[in-house]
Motif scaffolding. Structure first.
Motif, short mmCIF file in Angstrom:
data_model
loop_
_atom_site.label_atom_id
_atom_site.label_comp_id
_atom_site.label_asym_id
_atom_site.label_seq_id
_atom_site.Cartn_x
_atom_site.Cartn_y
_atom_site.Cartn_z
N VAL A 66 3.22 11.52 -1.10
CA VAL A 66 2.19 10.53 -0.30
C VAL A 66 2.52 11.10 1.25
O VAL A 66 3.75 11.36 1.60
CB VAL A 66 2.47 9.19 -0.41
CG1 VAL A 66 3.76 8.80 -0.02
CG2 VAL A 66 1.36 8.33 0.18
N CYS A 68 -0.68 7.39 4.91
CA CYS A 68 -0.93 6.07 3.99
C CYS A 68 -1.06 4.85 4.90
O CYS A 68 -0.28 4.74 5.69
CB CYS A 68 0.22 6.21 2.95
SG CYS A 68 0.38 4.68 1.86
N ILE A 69 -2.08 4.11 4.39
CA ILE A 69 -2.26 2.93 5.08
C ILE A 69 -1.98 1.76 4.31
O ILE A 69 -2.08 0.47 4.36
CB ILE A 69 -3.88 2.46 5.48
CG1 ILE A 69 -4.68 2.79 4.26
CG2 ILE A 69 -4.19 3.48 6.76
CD1 ILE A 69 -6.07 2.00 4.57
N GLN A 70 -1.25 1.91 3.08
CA GLN A 70 -0.64 1.07 2.15
C GLN A 70 -1.42 0.18 1.79
O GLN A 70 -1.00 -1.29 1.89
CB GLN A 70 0.88 0.29 2.90
CG GLN A 70 1.81 1.37 3.55
CD GLN A 70 3.08 0.57 3.58
OE1 GLN A 70 3.60 -0.08 4.46
NE2 GLN A 70 3.72 0.89 2.59
N CYS A 71 -2.79 0.51 1.12
CA CYS A 71 -3.44 -0.51 0.41
C CYS A 71 -2.99 -0.84 -0.66
O CYS A 71 -1.96 -0.70 -1.17
CB CYS A 71 -4.83 0.38 0.69
SG CYS A 71 -4.90 1.35 -1.04
N MET A 101 1.48 9.37 -8.15
CA MET A 101 2.26 10.29 -6.91
C MET A 101 3.80 10.37 -7.08
O MET A 101 4.56 10.97 -6.32
CB MET A 101 2.00 9.80 -5.48
CG MET A 101 0.64 9.76 -5.38
SD MET A 101 0.14 9.04 -3.60
CE MET A 101 0.63 7.19 -3.65
N PRO A 140 2.00 2.42 -1.97
CA PRO A 140 1.92 2.24 -3.29
C PRO A 140 2.71 1.31 -4.17
O PRO A 140 2.16 0.63 -5.27
CB PRO A 140 2.13 3.82 -3.68
CG PRO A 140 2.53 4.54 -2.40
CD PRO A 140 2.53 3.60 -1.19
N ALA A 161 -4.36 10.27 1.72
CA ALA A 161 -2.82 10.61 1.74
C ALA A 161 -2.19 10.78 0.67
O ALA A 161 -1.00 11.05 0.58
CB ALA A 161 -2.40 9.27 2.63
N ALA A 173 -8.66 6.42 -5.95
CA ALA A 173 -8.68 7.43 -4.93
C ALA A 173 -8.24 6.88 -3.66
O ALA A 173 -8.43 5.82 -3.43
CB ALA A 173 -10.19 8.21 -4.71
N CYS A 174 -7.62 7.74 -2.57
CA CYS A 174 -7.16 7.34 -1.60
C CYS A 174 -7.95 7.23 -0.47
O CYS A 174 -8.75 8.23 0.04
CB CYS A 174 -5.67 8.03 -1.19
SG CYS A 174 -5.12 7.69 0.15
N PRO A 175 -8.24 5.94 0.31
CA PRO A 175 -9.15 5.87 1.48
C PRO A 175 -8.78 6.87 2.60
O PRO A 175 -9.70 6.98 3.47
CB PRO A 175 -9.01 4.49 1.96
CG PRO A 175 -7.80 3.93 1.38
CD PRO A 175 -7.39 4.60 0.11
N THR A 176 -7.42 7.10 2.97
CA THR A 176 -7.10 8.21 3.87
C THR A 176 -6.67 9.33 3.54
O THR A 176 -6.33 10.30 4.38
CB THR A 176 -5.90 7.47 4.83
OG1 THR A 176 -4.82 7.18 3.88
CG2 THR A 176 -6.42 6.04 5.35
N GLN A 220 -4.36 -1.15 -3.66
CA GLN A 220 -5.46 -0.43 -4.55
C GLN A 220 -5.03 0.85 -4.79
O GLN A 220 -5.82 1.81 -4.39
CB GLN A 220 -6.89 -0.63 -4.43
CG GLN A 220 -7.68 -0.61 -5.42
CD GLN A 220 -9.04 -1.15 -4.83
OE1 GLN A 220 -9.59 -2.06 -4.95
NE2 GLN A 220 -9.93 -0.28 -4.15
N CYS A 221 -3.85 1.36 -5.16
CA CYS A 221 -3.46 2.84 -5.28
C CYS A 221 -3.48 3.39 -6.32
O CYS A 221 -4.45 4.27 -6.74
CB CYS A 221 -2.00 2.83 -4.56
SG CYS A 221 -1.36 4.46 -4.45
#
Ligand SMILES: Cc1cc2nc3c(=O)[nH]c(=O)nc-3n(C[C@H](O)[C@H](O)[C@H](O)COP(=O)(O)OP(=O)(O)OC[C@H]3O[C@@H](n4cnc5c(N)ncnc54)[C@H](O)[C@@H]3O)c2cc1C
Ligand code: SF4
Lengths: 550, 148
Positions: free
Chosen positions: A200, A211-214, A105, A348, A226, A221-224, A216-217
């Motif tokens: 993002v 973004c939930i700041q996981c 991103m 990220p 975002a 793919a993004c879980p939310t 595994q960015c």
């Protein structure tokens, strides 16, 4: 089966989605062909061995692992038929949304001087360094549009390398403690830092969540949802008009032209029904055709489309098609944080950068933006980031992982490559894909000036870690290599004069009134930045030009 | 391609030295052996015969160094480590198919072991996220996805 449309776009990647959105909203009927599938979040596995950051045995988006090899020619002339997950394949991503489905991103504008490299530095021997036929000012409004319509989070007053008028639509990502530590180190050196612009959702935007700041960015793919690209912005807008038809698993095999050179349509292979294993050959006709398949496949498709008028490929009248392949040499300096600073695992992850060395470096051409890295997967850390004298196995290795995983830090940057005409995409004379078509053959290597600039930037990266107070610092020397990969560019360079390139300054293939290219292929040079915001800006600009002109 | 019982025993003994247990689980407790076996049968099938040959050779190395009643698995840990360090440095005591084959073989098994151990648990070699707990790493992709 034959269909008729105002516009056919080949490739529903980052640029293709933007083209579709602008053109469909502008009233055009659009056929959007994409060789991959439209994947839901749940269909892009969080597999640490098979993703777009580490693809040891496969990746998480490629629809078929066999049937579409490329041929990689090594420096000694050895030929290797390689599969998509092999780094020599130079894969971006084959899926609706393209690379942006899984990207990091970083959404940088190029520096104004990135568009006039030959004027600023001269043309080194053996290189095809050239100015763009357009300048920063031509792209500025479209950069702004991309930032707002795709959704970029950034620091308006800090982003000084390129003049800008309007603020980012989203506030910048927050800085991790290790990024603050790097920023203090840069202060000591007198280097200005900035929070990098990232596409993002730092807060909810355009009806999608934040973004939930996981951890595994990049590569996933993004879980939310975002992670912004065209797949969740312009493409849904295109489909909402009712004027855009997206066909997935559709492989374009040829752009059809008439005896005057006008594009009349596209021939493609697609499954007989959505999930069928049987494919059929189809033809679609259109008033305008846009090839937007990434720098390797776009160059291949134009070569596959050779006609009696253009026997070496459409747009290849002056032997530029497929040449000048660029990506980014990416030097890295590694270090260990001092004990009182902890690495954060909030994604990220990239949250400090400097553009201090993009130009004006003594004795070298161009330069690079430098930034900290994304949150790292444990296995990637094991493979790349342990101090070089760490044993690779046994208790000592395990303890080093335990002690150093939270202390690892690195600084890296995309070095502006000096293009070489010998770095090429051609059609392989013998290897064929599953449809019987010649596959892309990749040959050549980076220009020596690129390696010199990369060495200079590696030293700056080390200097940054040193000034910040890293406990240990190390890096690996760079080398000449074929460079394209995720930042692939340059194969259909734009030019004012048809003798100097493949397309005109709007991406129209010279000599073909209604045939366009739109992706990184157009980049004459690829900037000292990640390229995607420039690809997006060009897509908005080309689409508006087509609306006005075609 | 299936392993003989002695190859399987050698593999497990090897993995136990590549990633030993300490305060945290090692390769065997994390099921990394299962990961390697699965890879041999799938993604790494083309390499399998070489990797299995090396496991047999590992016992031959133990015998050549420590006498006829020893296999790699029966050696003491320091003996095993010394033997593996020799292989890593391409100093085998027996004849391998090529001059550096012992080193290539060992480093490939180290790679396989570590990638199973540090990868996501779904790959089978990092049971219960044992290595991630040790490192304090979590993907953190829940709360529940809201993407389509
Ligand atoms: C892991 C990862 C991280 C990245 N991080 C960044 C970053 O932080 N910043 C940045 O600037 N860039 C980043 N990139 C690169 C970025 O994703 C690309 O620059 C961008 O996607 C290029 O857009 P494009 O439209 O030119 O090509 P793509 O997005 O590659 O789209 C091309 C599309 O065309 C399709 N296609 C190809 N051939 C055919 C055919 N014959 N028929 C039909 N369809 C076809 C492909 O399947 C693909 O979907 C990253 C890429 C990856 C993979
Ligand atoms: S870090 Fe944020 S943007 Fe990246 S995948 Fe995780 S939630 Fe999505």
């Amino acid at each position: 089966m034959t269909t008729h449309h105002d516009v056919i776009i080949v490739g529903a990647g980052l640029a293709g989605g933007i083209l579709a959105g602008v053109l469909a909203e502008g009233g055009r009927s659009v056929l959007l062909l994409e060789r991959g599938r439209a994947l839901a979040y749940s269909e892009i596995p969080g597999d640490h061995l098979r993703n777009h950051r580490l693809s040891l045995y496969g990746d998480n988006t490629t629809p078929e692992s066999h049937g579409h090899p490329r041929v990689f020619v090594d420096p000694a002339g050895g030929e290797h038929s390689v599969l998509p997950h092999d780094s020599r394949y130079q894969l971006n991503a084959f899926t609706v949304g393209g690379g942006a489905r899984v990207w990091g991103m970083q959404a940088w504008r190029f520096h104004p001087d990135d568009f006039r490299m030959a004027t600023r530095y001269g043309v080194p021997a053996g290189s095809s360094l050239a100015d763009w036929p357009i300048g920063y000012a031509d792209l500025e409004p479209f950069y702004e549009r991309a930032e707002h319509e795709i959704g970029v989070a950034g620091d308006h007053s800090g982003t000084t390398h390129a003049p800008r008028t309007r603020d980012f639509p989203l506030p910048p990502v927050s800085r991790s403690p290790s990024a603050e530590w790097l920023a203090r180190g840069a202060d000591r050196l007198g280097w200005r830092t900035v929070t990098p612009p990232l596409a993002v959702n730092t807060r909810p935007y355009q009806s999608r969540g934040a973004c939930i700041q996981c951890a595994q960015c990049i590569g996933f793919a993004c879980p939310t949802d975002a992670k912004n690209g065209s797949h969740n912005t312009l493409l849904p807008r295109a489909l909402a008009t009712g004027r855009c038809t997206l066909v997935t698993r559709a492989h374009a095999s040829r752009v059809l032209t008439d005896t005057t050179g006008r594009a009349v349509g596209v021939e493609y292979f697609a499954p007989t029904t959505v999930d069928s294993a049987t494919v059929e050959r189809r033809t679609a006709h259109a008033h305008t055709v846009i090839v937007s398949s990434g720098a390797i496949e776009s160059a291949r498709l134009l070569q596959l489309s050779a006609s009696p008028l253009q026997p070496h490929g459409l747009g290849n009248h002056s032997d530029h098609l497929g040449r000048h392949v660029q990506g980014h040499d990416y030097p890295i300096a590694y270090g260990l944080l001092p004990p009182d600073v902890e690495q954060s695992f909030l994604g990220p992850g990239v949250s400090v950068a400097t553009t201090h060395f993009n130009h004006g470096n003594p004795g070298v051409i161009g330069g690079a933006m430098l930034a900290n890295d994304f949150v790292k997967l444990p296995l990637i850390f094991w493979r790349q980031s342990l101090p070089p004298d760490t044993p690779r196995w046994g208790l000592a290795n395990k303890r080093a992982m335990r002690d150093d995983f939270r202390r690892g830090i690195d600084v890296r940057g995309p070095v502006q490559e000096i293009p070489s005409p010998a770095s090429r995409v051609t059609l392989d004379p013998s290897v064929r894909d599953t449809f019987g078509l010649p596959v892309a053959r990749l040959s050549g290597t980076t220009h020596p000036e690129t390696v010199r600039t990369a060495a200079f930037m590696r030293a700056r990266a080390e200097e940054w870690l040193r000034a910040s107070g890293a406990d240990r610092i190390w890096s690996w020397p760079g080398e000449k290599k074929f460079s394209a990969g995720q930042h692939q560019a340059g194969t259909c360079r734009m030019s004012a004069d048809p003798r100097d390139g493949v397309t005109d300054p709007f991406g129209r293939v010279h000599g073909h009134d209604n045939l366009f290219v739109c992706d990184g292929s157009l980049h004459v040079t690829n900037g000292g930045f990640n390229p995607a915001l420039t690809i997006m800006a060009l897509a908005f600009r080309t689409a508006e030009h087509i609306l006005a002109d075609q | 391609m299936s392993l003989t019982p002695s190859q399987l025993t050698a593999l497990r003994a090897l993995l136990d030295r590549v990633i030993p247990a300490d305060d945290f689980p090692g390769a065997l407790a994390a099921g990394t052996d299962n990961y390697v076996l699965r890879q041999l049968a799938t993604d790494c099938a083309e390499e399998a015969s070489f990797l299995l040959l090396g496991l047999t050779q590992l016992d031959a190395e133990a015998l050549a160094r420590h006498g006829p009643d020893q296999t790699f698995a029966t050696l003491l840990s320091p003996q095993q480590d010394a033997l593996l360090a020799d292989l890593a440095a391409a100093r085998p005591a027996t004849a391998w198919p090529a001059p550096r084959a012992a080193s290539t073989w060992f480093h490939r098994l180290v790679d396989l072991a570590q990638e199973g151990f540090y990868a996501d648990p779904a790959n089978g070699g990092n049971h219960d996220a044992a290595s991630w707990r040790m490192l304090g790493y979590e993907p953190g992709t829940t709360p529940k996805p809201t993407a389509p």
